[in-house]
Design an enzyme around this catalytic site. Sequence first.
Site, PDB file in Angstrom:
ATOM      1  CD  GLU A 214      46.727  34.073  36.415  1.00 53.19           C
ATOM      2  OE1 GLU A 214      46.108  34.814  37.202  1.00 53.19           O
ATOM      3  OE2 GLU A 214      47.491  33.160  36.793  1.00 53.19           O
TER       4      GLU A 214
ATOM      5  CG  HIS B 108      48.416  36.330  39.457  1.00 49.67           C
ATOM      6  ND1 HIS B 108      47.132  35.846  39.540  1.00 49.67           N
ATOM      7  CD2 HIS B 108      48.559  37.197  40.483  1.00 49.67           C
ATOM      8  CE1 HIS B 108      46.512  36.405  40.572  1.00 49.67           C
ATOM      9  NE2 HIS B 108      47.360  37.228  41.160  1.00 49.67           N
TER      10      HIS B 108
ATOM     11  CB  CYS C  70      47.180  34.769  43.777  1.00 44.87           C
ATOM     12  SG  CYS C  70      47.446  36.408  44.510  1.00 44.87           S
TER      13      CYS C  70
END
Length: 200
Positions: free
Chosen positions: A184, A182, A79
């Site tokens: 994650e 992202h 990001c």
Amino acid sequence: MTGVIGYGCGNLFSLICSLKKIGERAEVFTEPDEAYKYERVILPGVGAFGGAAIRLKSGGMDKAVLSLAKKGVPVLGICLGMQMLFERSYEYGEHEGLKLLKGEIRSLSEDTVNLKIPHIGWNALNFKNKSPLFRYVGEGEYVYFVHSYHAKTDEKILATVCYGTQICAAAGGENVYGVQFHPEKSGDTGLRILKGFIEL
């Protein structure tokens, strides 16, 4: 072992949990000298470019990232972390980046019409160049985005997503990579992308 750069601008807990979920030993480090003990490093990032760049440089972490990249250590920016890999950003002024990737960071509002900004949500990846980063991911798989600025570059684009126009979702090569989304927060697809990174 993977080191996650802790400089006050990242979603560290989710990232560490995701890495551990795929069996990778990972920890946050906050001192530049610690960077050299890891096999690979991740530069996360949330917030505005200018403030994040100041934080990264104030402790000398920028020099550590540049040194690691030069040595061939795999580096992944996520990001805002991806955006800082580029030459400069025009988010609330002009700010210098790490210059590991060619291009600049511009507002999505310059390229999208009648779409909400920030761009928040799931979008399908369109691959532009083959990359080991995506060795476990197929064309059209969805990943999660939260951003108002994006990379404008003609070089090393690995994947795009459509948000009014095709925007850069991933870039890089050799040992330096950046993803605007992202991993994650991208479920199983994100975990497989992180797996691709740790196997570089």
